[in-house]
Design an enzyme around this catalytic site. Structure first.
Site, PDB file in Angstrom:
ATOM      1  N   ASP A   9       0.789  -1.243   0.000  1.00  0.00           N
ATOM      2  CA  ASP A   9       0.000   0.000   0.000  1.00  0.00           C
ATOM      3  C   ASP A   9       0.817   1.289   0.000  1.00  0.00           C
ATOM      4  OD1 ASP A   9      -1.861  -1.994   0.259  1.00  0.00           O
ATOM      5  OD2 ASP A   9      -2.769  -1.243   2.099  1.00  0.00           O
ATOM      6  N   HIS A  53     -10.813   0.602  -3.071  1.00  0.00           N
ATOM      7  CA  HIS A  53     -12.167   0.570  -2.537  1.00  0.00           C
ATOM      8  C   HIS A  53     -13.205   1.068  -3.542  1.00  0.00           C
ATOM      9  CE1 HIS A  53     -10.761  -0.607   1.358  1.00  0.00           C
ATOM     10  NE2 HIS A  53     -10.053   0.497   1.549  1.00  0.00           N
ATOM     11  N   HIS A  62     -16.340  -0.051   6.158  1.00  0.00           N
ATOM     12  CA  HIS A  62     -14.966   0.434   6.297  1.00  0.00           C
ATOM     13  C   HIS A  62     -14.917   1.963   6.219  1.00  0.00           C
ATOM     14  CE1 HIS A  62     -10.656  -0.126   6.289  1.00  0.00           C
ATOM     15  NE2 HIS A  62     -10.515   0.485   5.126  1.00  0.00           N
ATOM     16  N   HIS A  79     -11.015   6.728   1.344  1.00  0.00           N
ATOM     17  CA  HIS A  79      -9.619   6.711   0.914  1.00  0.00           C
ATOM     18  C   HIS A  79      -9.419   5.635  -0.155  1.00  0.00           C
ATOM     19  CE1 HIS A  79      -9.893   3.668   4.109  1.00  0.00           C
ATOM     20  NE2 HIS A  79      -8.948   3.020   3.438  1.00  0.00           N
ATOM     21  N   LYS A 104      -7.042  -4.882  -3.178  1.00  0.00           N
ATOM     22  CA  LYS A 104      -7.786  -5.410  -2.028  1.00  0.00           C
ATOM     23  C   LYS A 104      -8.792  -4.380  -1.545  1.00  0.00           C
ATOM     24  CE  LYS A 104      -4.075  -4.118   1.239  1.00  0.00           C
ATOM     25  NZ  LYS A 104      -4.753  -3.148   2.109  1.00  0.00           N
ATOM     26  N   CYS A 146      -1.941  -2.463   7.778  1.00  0.00           N
ATOM     27  CA  CYS A 146      -1.817  -3.374   6.633  1.00  0.00           C
ATOM     28  C   CYS A 146      -0.494  -4.127   6.602  1.00  0.00           C
ATOM     29  CB  CYS A 146      -2.050  -2.606   5.341  1.00  0.00           C
ATOM     30  SG  CYS A 146      -3.748  -1.945   5.255  1.00  0.00           S
TER      31      CYS A 146
END
Length: 201
Positions: A9, A53, A62, A79, A104, A146
């Site tokens: 990430d 996302h 989330h 985000h 993801k 993460c």
């Protein structure tokens, strides 16, 4: 023995100035690029994950949403929305040496890279198996979320895991320290990326 590098990430929204920017994120992007420039041949496969996302829902709770108040533990401001600049890799992260890109959190909360999939539908576990990977070096953002989750999953999947502590950045010092302690207790090795050069001399 095949070694993989897992880059977690390193995205605009998780670096300074982003929606959930952490201190030191820009430096991680630069440092990972330097590591790849100098030691790409140390790895049989390089995997990079991104939060990706959905824009049209709260991604399984989330996102706190416009009317919500994020607690920054389970719920967060919007985000890394798919297709937005915030979801892209940080510009200082040269990802030309990445073999597999993982997305993801598509419609759900997902912290570990192992929860994502590649463009061809393979999971990280399947990719590691396909390449015969026994050793995983882990870098990225954020240490206490993460990176932590990805490292614990890598150990759970039977890999020897090494965390390069100079190439990670966390949300908060206390939770980052706790995450590293948890990873070490699980069997991960905490190291500096300079150990790559030492191992080759």
């Amino acid at each position: 023995m095949t070694r993989a590098l897992m880059i977690v990430d390193v995205q605009n929204d998780f670096t300074e100035g982003g929606a959930l920017g952490v201190a030191g994120g820009n430096a991680v992007a630069q440092g990972v690029s330097k590591l790849l420039a100098e030691h790409r041949d140390a790895y049989g496969v390089v995997i990079a994950s991104r939060d990706w996302h959905d824009a049209d829902n709260d991604n399984g709770g989330h996102f706190a949403g416009e009317d919500g108040d994020p607690d920054f533990v389970e719920t967060w401001p919007d985000h890394c929305v798919a297709g937005t600049p915030g979801a892209e890799y940080h510009p200082d992260f040269d990802h030309s040496g990445v073999d597999v890109h993982i997305r993801k959190g598509q419609g759900e909360a997902a912290y570990s890279a192992f929860e994502g999939v590649a463009d061809d539908g393979r999971t990280v576990a399947q990719i590691l198996d396909d390449h015969g990977v026994t050793e995983v070096d882990l870098v990225g953002i954020a240490t206490d979320y993460c990176v932590r989750a990805s490292g614990l999953d890598a150990v759970e999947h039977g890999r020897h895991v090494r965390i390069f502590t100079d190439l990670i950045a966390g949300v908060a010092p206390e939770s980052s320290e706790a995450a590293l302690a948890e990873l070490a207790h699980a069997g991960a090795v905490l190291a500096d990326s300079s150990s790559l050069g030492e191992a080759r001399e």
